[in-house]
Motif scaffolding. Structure first.
Motif, short mmCIF file in Angstrom:
data_model
loop_
_atom_site.label_atom_id
_atom_site.label_comp_id
_atom_site.label_asym_id
_atom_site.label_seq_id
_atom_site.Cartn_x
_atom_site.Cartn_y
_atom_site.Cartn_z
N ILE A 89 0.84 -1.20 0.00
CA ILE A 89 0.00 0.00 0.00
C ILE A 89 0.88 1.25 0.00
O ILE A 89 0.62 2.22 -0.74
N SER A 90 1.89 1.18 0.82
CA SER A 90 2.81 2.32 0.86
C SER A 90 3.48 2.53 -0.48
O SER A 90 3.61 3.66 -0.98
N LEU A 91 3.89 1.37 -1.10
CA LEU A 91 4.54 1.45 -2.40
C LEU A 91 3.57 1.98 -3.45
O LEU A 91 3.93 2.80 -4.31
N ASN A 92 2.30 1.52 -3.39
CA ASN A 92 1.29 1.96 -4.36
C ASN A 92 1.04 3.46 -4.23
O ASN A 92 0.81 4.15 -5.23
N ALA A 93 1.07 3.92 -3.01
CA ALA A 93 0.86 5.37 -2.81
C ALA A 93 1.95 6.15 -3.51
O ALA A 93 1.69 7.17 -4.18
N GLU B 20 1.60 8.60 -6.93
CA GLU B 20 2.11 9.96 -7.05
C GLU B 20 2.95 10.09 -8.32
O GLU B 20 2.83 11.08 -9.06
N GLU B 21 3.79 9.04 -8.57
CA GLU B 21 4.62 9.08 -9.77
C GLU B 21 3.76 9.02 -11.03
O GLU B 21 4.01 9.73 -12.01
N VAL B 22 2.71 8.15 -11.00
CA VAL B 22 1.81 8.02 -12.16
C VAL B 22 1.09 9.34 -12.41
O VAL B 22 0.93 9.78 -13.56
N LEU B 23 0.67 9.98 -11.33
CA LEU B 23 -0.03 11.26 -11.48
C LEU B 23 0.88 12.29 -12.11
O LEU B 23 0.48 13.05 -13.01
N GLN B 24 2.12 12.26 -11.63
CA GLN B 24 3.08 13.22 -12.18
C GLN B 24 3.33 12.95 -13.65
O GLN B 24 3.34 13.86 -14.48
N THR C 220 1.39 11.33 -15.68
CA THR C 220 0.16 11.58 -16.44
C THR C 220 0.07 13.05 -16.83
O THR C 220 -0.31 13.40 -17.96
N GLN C 221 0.42 13.91 -15.87
CA GLN C 221 0.39 15.34 -16.16
C GLN C 221 1.41 15.68 -17.25
O GLN C 221 1.13 16.47 -18.16
N GLU C 222 2.60 15.02 -17.16
CA GLU C 222 3.61 15.25 -18.18
C GLU C 222 3.12 14.76 -19.54
O GLU C 222 3.35 15.40 -20.58
N LEU C 223 2.43 13.58 -19.54
CA LEU C 223 1.91 13.01 -20.78
C LEU C 223 0.84 13.90 -21.38
O LEU C 223 0.77 14.09 -22.62
N ARG C 224 0.00 14.44 -20.54
CA ARG C 224 -1.04 15.34 -21.03
C ARG C 224 -0.39 16.57 -21.69
O ARG C 224 -0.85 17.05 -22.73
N ALA C 225 0.66 17.08 -21.02
CA ALA C 225 1.35 18.23 -21.61
C ALA C 225 1.96 17.86 -22.95
O ALA C 225 1.89 18.63 -23.92
#
Length: 905
Positions: free
Chosen positions: A643-647, A651-655, A657-662
Motif C-alpha cells: 500500500i505504501s509502495l502503491n501510494a 504519485e509518480e503516475v499522477l506526475q 500523467t500530467q507530463e503526458l497530457r502536456a
C-alpha cells in the motif's frame, strides 16, 4: 357201384324235393354188394356234381381240422360195430357245418349201412352267437358290477346270477337268495305294485327303484334294481326278468356333481364371472345374470345378440379380438382366449378375460355353437401393469448400479443379470443365453468358486473378497456377496450374487491417502489449521496447525466452543459479535469469512483469516461449524508495504500523467501546425505547378517538362502523406461511439464508390454472404472497410479478373469481418510489417501508397478492443480479418443512453 342221375332211394325215404327244402340228404351202402347210393340233397349239401362211389370217398370232403376226431367214428359205424352221430366242416366250404348220423340196418339177408346228413350251419352259428352273447353278457355284468335275476310267477322259481351274490357280499355255494330276499329290496309301495302286476300277468309293467342295503361286512351300498315282464310262449303269464347294479359310486358322484354345481354357481357369482352361449350363424347369444351384472346392467336390459357385446368392446382392442376369434374358428387354437376392455353401463372401461370354445361345427368345418365365460380382470390387470412397472424400475435400478448383479439357477446358469455384468464381464450390449457363471472365471479360480457356490446352495450366505482376473489380464479386486433365494416354502431355487469391483476404489483410496499426506504437508507448510465445532455436543476440536497458529500446546487447549475467544484481540471483538448476530438472524447463511487479530500467550499479535461452512437443522439453528484458519500476518505486513509502495507509485503516475497530457497537448499543437503550416504551402505549390504547366503548355519539352511534372507529383504525394498522417492522428484522439451497424448496405456503398476509380470496373466482382450486424463506431468502421476494399482492388489490378469476397463469422470473442481477394498476396514472414506505419512490401513504382492505410485499420481495431490479422499466399491472394468484440450488456445500455442524450441535444 353207384349210379349217377337215376339213383334210387331207399324205400320209405324222403322225396328229393323235400330233402332240398329241409336241407338234408342221405346215402346207403350195401356192404355185400358194394353198392353205394346217395340222394340229390346230399350232393347239394356237399356241393358235388358227381356222386361218390363209397363212403370213404364221401368222407374225403371233411375239413382236415375235423378228420382226426370224425373219421375213426364213421369207419367204426361203417364196419357195423356201432352207430354214430358226428359234426364236421366241409373241406371246400369251411363255414358250412354238417351233422351226419350213420346206422346199420339188418334184414332180408343183407347188411345195409344208412347215413343221413344235414346242413346245420345256421344252427351252429346261432349257437355260437348265443354262447358269445352269453359270454358278453356275463362279461358286461362283471365289468359293470351288475347281477341278473329271473322270476317265474307260475312256478315261483327264482334264479339269480353269481354276480347278484357278489353284489350283496354273499357266496353262491353257502348262501341262498329266495323270493323274500328279493322282496326285501322293494319299498312297501313298490311291493304292492309289483305283487299286483305279478298276479295280473304284468306284461304291461316295468319296475325300477333304488335300494340302500347294508352288507354283512357292515358297508352301506346303493343298488339300482330294474325289472321287466317278458312274455313266454309256453307260459300263461310273463316272466319277470331284471338286473341289479351297485350305484354307490354313482350316487356319490351325483352328490359331488350337485355340490360341484352349487360351488360353481357360487364361484361364478362370487368370482364376478359371466357365462355366454353363442349361436354363430344367427348371432343369437344367451347371456347370464353374471355377464349383465359385470357391466352394471340387469339381464332384461341386455339384447340377446352378439352386437350387445361387440358394441362394448374398446375400439383399440377390436382388431386383436377379431384376429384371436378367427384363429379359433380356423382351428388354429384349441381355445378362444383374449384379454380386452369392455364398456360398462357406468361409462368405465373394464378389463375382461374372455374364454370360449366352439362346441358344435358344420360338416364343412364352420362354427355353429360357441360357449364361454367373461371374467373381470381389471384389478389383476392393474396389478400386472404395476408388476411390469416394478419390473422396469427394478431393471432400471440394477442397470444404473455400477456393481455387478447376477441371478443363477442350481446348474449355475445365468437367469438374470444387469447391464454392467454383460458389458463388463462379457463385453456384450444385450443378454446372452446359456451362460454359466462359474465358467466365466479363469480355470485356476473355478475350484474355489465352486466351493463358495455349494455353500450357498446348502443355505449359507457367503461374503468374501478375492483377487481375480475376471475382467482380463489385469488383476482386479472383487467384493462378492452370494445369498440363497428361497420360495415361500423355504426351498432354495436360485442364487443372487452382487460383485463390487474395488480395484478403482482401492486405487482411489491410495490416491486419497497420498493426497491427504500432501494436504497435511501443504497445511503445515502454509501454516493452516483446521477446526470443528459441534454446537449440540459443546465440543470444539483443533488440529496441530491451529495450535501452532495460536502459539499454544494442543494438550493445554480448552475444547469448549467459546474458550478460544480469550485469545481474541480486544479491538476486533465487536467484529466477531456482529458476525455472530448476523449468523443468528440470517438462517440461510451457510458460509462465512472473517479476518481478525489474536494475541498469543507471549504477547505477539498475529493476523488470522477464518473460512467456515455452517451446518443448520430444519429450523435454521446452527448445529456445527467446520473451518480453516491461516496466519496472514506476513501477508498483511506485505500488503501494508504494498500500500505504501502503491501510494508512491500513484504519485509518480499522477506526475507522469500530467507530463503526458502536456506532451499530448504539444503533439496536438504540432498536428495543428502541420495541418495549417504545411498544407497551405503544399496547396500553393501544387496549384502554381498546375497553373505554370497550363501557361507553358507547348513551350516546355524534354527535361524541363519532366522537372515540372516531378515537382507537381512530389507536391501531391507530400499533400497525401500529410492528410494520411492527420487522419492517423485523429483516429487516436477521436472519441468513439459504438453501435450495432448493418454491414450489407455500408459494404455496397463502399464498393460502388471504389468502382468509380477503376478504369474498367466490369472486371471486378463482389461476393457477400449474409453479413448481419457488427458493434462498432460507424465512421471508423467505414474508414477501415474503405482501406481494406481499396487494398483488395489495388493489389488485384494485375489479374484478368478482380474478385473480392466479404464475410462475417460469430465467435466467442466477437464478430470477425473478413475481406478476401485473389490478388498478388504476400509472404507470411512479412505479416507484422504490413501493419506498421510507412512499412511497404512493394515499391511506389509498383503500387502507389505510403504504408499508412493498414496501420489505420489496426488502430481502429484496437480502439474497439479488437485486433486485425491477415493470411496470404504469394500469387494466390490474401484475406484480412478484423475482430470487433460483442458489447457487454451494461456497456451497450450505457451507450444507448449516451446516444439518445446526444440525439436530444
Amino acid at each position: 357201384m353207384a349210379n349217377s342221375s337215376d339213383t334210387r332211394h331207399l324205400q320209405g325215404g324222403i322225396a328229393p324235393e323235400l330233402e332240398l327244402m329241409a336241407g338234408v340228404g342221405s346215402w346207403t351202402w350195401d356192404a355185400q354188394k358194394d353198392v353205394f347210393q346217395c340222394s340229390a340233397g346230399l350232393l347239394a349239401i356237399f356241393g358235388l356234381e358227381e356222386a361218390p362211389t363209397s363212403p370213404p370217398e364221401l368222407w374225403a370232403c371233411i375239413h382236415p381240422g375235423d378228420r382226426q376226431e370224425t373219421r375213426p367214428r364213421l369207419e367204426q359205424a361203417l364196419q357195423g360195430h356201432t352207430s354214430c352221430s358226428v359234426q364236421y366242416r366241409l373241406l371246400k366250404q369251411p363255414d358250412r357245418w354238417i351233422r351226419e348220423k350213420v346206422a346199420r340196418s339188418e334184414g332180408a339177408g343183407s347188411a345195409l349201412i344208412l347215413g343221413v346228413v344235414q346242413d346245420i350251419s345256421e344252427e351252429v352259428r346261432n349257437r355260437f352267437d348265443l354262447v358269445k352273447h352269453v359270454d358278453h353278457l356275463g362279461l358286461a355284468q362283471r365289468l359293470s358290477g351288475m347281477g341278473s335275476w329271473e322270476y317265474d310267477p307260475e312256478t315261483r322259481d327264482l334264479w339269480v346270477s353269481d354276480g347278484f351274490y357278489r353284489l350283496f357280499g354273499l357266496n353262491p355255494a353257502t348262501d341262498r337268495i329266495d323270493l323274500d330276499f328279493l322282496k326285501g329290496l322293494v319299498s312297501p309301495g313298490m311291493l304292492d305294485t309289483l305283487t299286483r302286476n305279478v298276479r295280473l300277468g304284468g306284461e304291461d309293467g316295468r319296475i325300477e327303484f333304488t335300494h340302500v342295503h347294508r352288507l354283512p361286512s357292515g358297508q352301506i351300498r346303493h343298488f339300482w334294481v330294474s325289472g321287466q315282464f317278458v312274455p313266454r310262449a309256453n307260459r300263461s303269464r310273463g316272466v319277470l326278468v331284471g338286473v341289479v347294479q351297485n350305484v354307490t359310486a354313482r350316487q356319490a358322484l351325483v352328490r359331488r356333481l350337485q355340490e360341484s354345481e352349487s360351488r360353481l354357481r357360487l364361484a361364478v357369482k362370487g368370482g364376478n364371472l359371466g357365462v355366454w352361449d353363442w349361436h354363430v350363424p344367427s348371432g343369437r347369444v344367451i347371456f347370464d345374470e353374471g355377464w349383465a351384472e359385470m357391466l352394471g346392467m340387469k339381464l332384461d336390459q341386455v339384447p340377446q345378440h352378439i352386437d350387445a357385446w361387440a358394441k362394448r368392446v374398446h375400439p383399440d382392442d377390436w382388431e386383436h379380438v377379431q384376429a384371436v376369434l378367427q384363429a379359433h374358428f380356423r382351428r388354429e387354437t384349441s381355445l378362444y382366449e383374449c384379454e380386452h376392455r369392455v364398456l360398462g353401463e357406468d361409462g368405465i372401461w373394464r378389463w375382461i378375460m374372455d374364454r370360449g370354445e366352439v362346441v358344435e361345427w358344420t360338416a364343412e368345418g364352420e362354427p355353429i355353437r360357441m360357449v364361454g365365460i367373461h371374467m373381470e380382470i381389471s384389478r389383476l390387470k392393474e396389478t400386472q401393469l404395476e408388476l411390469e412397472r416394478s419390473e422396469a424400475n427394478l431393471t432400471a435400478l440394477l442397470d444404473a448400479s455400477p456393481d455387478l448383479f447376477v441371478l443363477t439357477d442350481r446348474d449355475c446358469k445365468v437367469i438374470r443379470a444387469n447391464r454392467v455384468f454383460w458389458e463388463k464381464v462379457l463385453g456384450a450390449q444385450t443378454p446372452r443365453e446359456e451362460v454359466v457363471l462359474k465358467d466365466i472365471f479363469p480355470a485356476e479360480e473355478q475350484g474355489e468358486i465352486g466351493q463358495v457356490f455349494n455353500q450357498v446352495w446348502n443355505g449359507y450366505s457367503v461374503y468374501c473378497s478375492r483377487k481375480t482376473h475376471l475382467f482380463g489380464a489385469q488383476e482386479a479386486v472383487l467384493t462378492c456377496h452370494h445369498v440363497p433365494v428361497r420360495r415361500s416354502d423355504g426351498t432354495i431355487f436360485a442364487m443372487a450374487s452382487s460383485m463390487v469391483d474395488l480395484t478403482n476404489k482401492l486405487t482411489v483410496q491410495r490416491q486419497l491417502a497420498d493426497l491427504n499426506e500432501r494436504l497435511q504437508l501443504a497445511l503445515k507448510a502454509g501454516n493452516i489449521g483446521v477446526w470443528d465445532t459441534d454446537m449440540v455436543k459443546g465440543v470444539n476440536l483443533w488440529d496441530e496447525g491451529m495450535a501452532a497458529i495460536y502459539g499454544i500446546d494442543l494438550a493445554e487447549f480448552d475444547p469448549t466452543p467459546y474458550a478460544w475467544l480469550r485469545y481474541m484481540h480486544p479491538d476486533d471483538m465487536p467484529r466477531l459479535e456482529a458476525l455472530d448476530q448476523q449468523m443468528q438472524q440470517h438462517k440461510d447463511t451457510r458460509f462465512f469469512r472473517v479476518q481478525f487479530r489474536i494475541v498469543r500467550p507471549n504477547g505477539e499479535i498475529r493476523h488470522v483469516l477464518s473460512l467456515a461452512h455452517v451446518h443448520r437443522d430444519s429450523l435454521g439453528d446452527i448445529t456445527r461449524m467446520v473451518g480453516i484458519n491461516w496466519d496472514e500476518t506476513d501477508k498483511v505486513v506485505a500488503q501494508e508495504a504494498l500500500i505504501s509502495l502503491n501510494a508512491r507509485l500513484e504519485e509518480e503516475v499522477l506526475q507522469r500523467t500530467q507530463e503526458l497530457r502536456a506532451s499530448n497537448a504539444e503533439l496536438e499543437h504540432f498536428a495543428y501546425s502541420v495541418s495549417h503550416d504545411l498544407r497551405t504551402p503544399l496547396r500553393h505549390l501544387t496549384s502554381f505547378s498546375r497553373l505554370l504547366h497550363r501557361r507553358l503548355e507547348g513551350q516546355l519539352e524534354g527535361e524541363n517538362l519532366e522537372l515540372l511534372l516531378f515537382l507537381y507529383e512530389a507536391a501531391e504525394k507530400m499533400h497525401r502523406q500529410v492528410e494520411d498522417l492527420l487522419a492517423y492522428s485523429r483516429i487516436g484522439r477521436k472519441e468513439i461511439h459504438p453501435q450495432w451497424v448493418e454491414l450489407e448496405g455500408m459494404v455496397k456503398d463502399i464498393w460502388e464508390a471504389a468502382l468509380l476509380a477503376l478504369p474498367d470496373p466490369e472486371r471486378a466482382s463482389l461476393q457477400i454472404d449474409s453479413l448481419g450486424q457488427v458493434y462498432a463506431d460507424p465512421l471508423l468502421l467505414e474508414q477501415a472497410l474503405q482501406n481494406l476494399v481499396g487494398n483488395a482492388l489495388k493489389y488485384s489490378a494485375a489479374k484478368p479478373r478482380i474478385f473480392v469476397r466479404i464475410t462475417t463469422q460469430s465467435t466467442p470473442e466477437g464478430t470477425v469481418l473478413a475481406v478476401e481477394d485473389k490478388g498478388i498476396g504476400f509472404d507470411m514472414r512479412h505479416h507484422d510489417r504490413i501493419f506498421t506505419v510507412f512499412q511497404r512490401l512493394h515499391t511506389e513504382e509498383e503500387y502507389e501508397g505510403n504504408g499508412i492505410g493498414l496501420s489505420n485499420v489496426q488502430r481502429i481495431a484496437k480502439r474497439h478492443g479488437g485486433r486485425v490479422w491477415a493470411e496470404g499466399v504469394p500469387g494466390e491472394g490474401a484475406t484480412f480479418f478484423l475482430l470487433f468484440p460483442d458489447p457487454d450488456p451494461e456497456e451497450e445500455a450505457l451507450s444507448q443512453v449516451k446516444g439518445s442524450r446526444q440525439a436530444s441535444r
